[in-house]
Each structure stands twice: as structure tokens, then as C-alpha cells.
Write a protein that holds these residues in place. Structure first.
Motif, short mmCIF file in Angstrom:
data_model
loop_
_atom_site.label_atom_id
_atom_site.label_comp_id
_atom_site.label_asym_id
_atom_site.label_seq_id
_atom_site.Cartn_x
_atom_site.Cartn_y
_atom_site.Cartn_z
N LEU A 1 3.96 5.77 -5.55
CA LEU A 1 3.85 5.78 -7.01
C LEU A 1 2.80 6.79 -7.47
CD1 LEU A 1 5.13 4.10 -9.37
CD2 LEU A 1 3.03 2.76 -9.36
N GLN A 2 1.66 6.84 -6.78
CA GLN A 2 0.59 7.77 -7.16
C GLN A 2 1.04 9.22 -6.98
OE1 GLN A 2 -1.14 5.32 -8.87
NE2 GLN A 2 -2.74 6.82 -8.49
N LEU A 3 1.73 9.50 -5.89
CA LEU A 3 2.23 10.86 -5.67
C LEU A 3 3.20 11.27 -6.77
CD1 LEU A 3 2.81 10.74 -1.81
CD2 LEU A 3 1.17 12.20 -2.99
N GLU B 1 0.82 -1.21 0.00
CA GLU B 1 0.00 0.00 0.00
C GLU B 1 0.86 1.26 0.00
OE1 GLU B 1 -3.14 2.41 -0.31
OE2 GLU B 1 -3.20 0.21 -0.45
N LEU B 2 1.93 1.27 0.78
CA LEU B 2 2.83 2.42 0.80
C LEU B 2 3.53 2.60 -0.55
CD1 LEU B 2 4.38 1.97 4.36
CD2 LEU B 2 3.02 3.92 3.59
N GLU C 1 10.76 -3.12 -0.48
CA GLU C 1 11.56 -1.98 -0.04
C GLU C 1 12.32 -1.37 -1.21
OE1 GLU C 1 15.13 0.07 1.53
OE2 GLU C 1 15.16 -1.87 0.53
N ARG C 2 12.75 -2.21 -2.14
CA ARG C 2 13.46 -1.72 -3.33
C ARG C 2 12.53 -0.95 -4.27
NH1 ARG C 2 17.50 -0.03 -3.71
NH2 ARG C 2 18.12 -0.72 -5.79
N VAL C 3 11.26 -1.31 -4.29
CA VAL C 3 10.29 -0.54 -5.09
C VAL C 3 10.28 0.91 -4.62
CG1 VAL C 3 7.85 -0.22 -5.68
CG2 VAL C 3 8.82 -2.53 -5.63
N GLY C 4 10.22 1.09 -3.30
CA GLY C 4 10.25 2.44 -2.75
C GLY C 4 11.54 3.16 -3.08
N ASP C 5 12.66 2.45 -3.03
CA ASP C 5 13.95 3.07 -3.36
C ASP C 5 13.96 3.61 -4.78
OD1 ASP C 5 14.93 2.47 -0.86
OD2 ASP C 5 16.08 0.71 -1.50
N HIS C 6 13.35 2.86 -5.71
CA HIS C 6 13.36 3.30 -7.11
C HIS C 6 12.44 4.50 -7.33
CE1 HIS C 6 16.11 0.36 -8.56
NE2 HIS C 6 15.35 -0.67 -8.24
N GLN D 1 8.46 10.34 3.58
CA GLN D 1 7.90 9.76 4.79
C GLN D 1 7.40 8.35 4.53
OE1 GLN D 1 7.82 10.98 8.05
NE2 GLN D 1 7.21 8.84 8.37
N ALA D 2 6.77 8.15 3.37
CA ALA D 2 6.30 6.81 3.00
C ALA D 2 7.48 5.85 2.86
CB ALA D 2 5.50 6.86 1.70
#
Length: 222
Positions: free
Chosen positions: A30-32, A24-25, A94-99, A50-51
């Protein structure tokens, strides 16, 4: 009093909920980012960072919990494998967020051709769909839906990456795009592709967990 098996069952369910929160995060980040790219506006970096911070914290919690559970005696081989799969899935998410962070660091870029913007918007849409499918696949324990992510949806992103690369190189060849901007766009395109790869890995691993390990968690003997 909880038996050892019931305790492990409860802990696995907690790991599942934390994975769902990471999905969800990732989707929120991604949406932002998508809104900023499509509207050519400033990124909401505070919310995105923050996410990502929350994602990192959950990943650390999962890794710690997996190590604690692995320290228990008399776990079945399939139970051990299942815990390792949860650890691996958390790392991929976690790597998705990093990218996403990598993309907002590289962007924005001046004078981006409209066709390239279209490609990047489609990247966001397709990866968002993959994340939604992953969330539903995990919640519903739907092996077919999870399989479709890495057999069909990921291929859509790979084809889009090739199309995006061609659009960028064509723009460079026609001198419609500065060389430094073209290099940044190619890098961003690569980040999108890697995001899709990590989502696919998580889908493949959760399906593997359901097929090989899920039923063994409830057994009374290892």
C-alpha cells in the motif's frame, strides 16, 4: 516431550506470526502504491509484485497448515472453529494484496483532477491506518481495537468512497475528465473500498477467535 495441547498452542502461535507478516506485506504494498499516486510517478512494480508473491506463498502455507491441524483427532469444536477463522483471515489478507495489484494495473491515468488525487491519497492513508490497527490488535490481542476497525474505520472509507464517486462523476459531467479515465477511476475507487472490507473482515474474525476460541486452545481436553 510436547503434549498434544502444547503442540497445538505452538502451531497457533506460528499461524498468528504468519498472519502478522501478511499484514505487514499488505502495508508495504500500500505504501509503495501510495507514494506513486501522490507523486504521479511510475510504480515500483517489481517490489509490489514480489510482496504479492510472498503474500500468496504465506497464504498457501497457512491453508496447508490449517488442513494438517484439522486432520488431528479429538479437537474441540472451538479449536476447529479457530483454525477455520485463521484460514479465512489469510484469504482476506491475500485479497488485499490482489486489490493493490488491480489498482496498479488500472493506473496511471492522464489528467486526473486534483480533488480525485486527494481522495485516493486519503484512501491510502485510511486503509494504512486500518492495517496498522489490525497489526497492533493481533499482536496485543486487543478486542476493542479490532472492533473499532470494522465499526468505525471501515465506515470512514465507505464515506470517502461515496465522496470520491461524486467527485469523479462531477468531473465527467463538467467534461474535465475523459469517459474512459472516469471509468478507470471509479473502478480504482471500488478496489480501495474492497480492500477496506477485507481488512475489516480479518479484524472481525480475529476478534471472534479471541472471544470464542483462544482460551480453548490451551485446554488439555477437547
Amino acid at each position: 516431550m510436547l503434549t498434544r495441547t502444547n503442540f497445538l498452542d505452538r502451531e497457533i502461535n506460528e499461524l498468528k506470526e504468519r498472519l502478522l507478516l501478511m499484514v505487514e506485506l499488505s502495508y508495504q504494498m500500500l505504501q509503495l502504491s501510495s507514494e506513486s499516486i501522490e507523486k504521479d510517478s511510475t510504480f515500483d512494480k517489481e517490489s509490489i509484485l514480489q510482496a504479492e508473491k510472498d503474500m500468496n506463498a504465506i497464504n498457501k502455507m497457512i491453508q496447508k497448515k490449517v488442513l494438517e491441524l484439522l486432520s488431528y483427532e479429538q479437537l474441540a469444536i472451538k479449536q476447529v472453529k479457530g483454525l477455520f477463522l485463521f484460514s479465512k483471515m489469510a484469504k482476506d489478507l491475500e485479497r488485499v494484496g490482489d486489490h493493490v495489484i488491480n489498482i496498479i494495473v488500472v493506473a496511471p491515468i492522464d489528467s486526473v483532477p486534483h480533488l480525485v488525487i486527494q481522495s485516493f491519497s486519503q484512501f491510502m492513508k485510511n486503509i494504512g491506518q486500518m492495517l496498522e490497527s489490525l497489526k497492533e490488535g493481533i499482536k496485543e490481542e486487543d478486542c476493542s481495537r479490532l472492533k473499532a476497525i470494522y465499526e468505525k474505520e471501515d465506515e470512514v472509507v465507505n464515506r470517502l468512497n461515496k465522496k470520491s464517486f461524486k467527485r469523479i462523476t462531477d468531473s465527467l459531467r463538467l467534461e474535465q475528465l475523459p469517459a474512459d479515465s472516469g471509468g478507470k477511476l471509479i473502478l480504482m475507487s471500488r478496489f480501495f473500498e474492497r480492500m477496506a472490507d477485507h481488512v475489516s473482515n480479518a479484524a472481525r474474525d480475529y476478534r471472534q477467535y479471541l472471544l470464542d476460541c483462544h482460551s480453548s486452545i490451551s485446554r488439555n481436553s477437547p
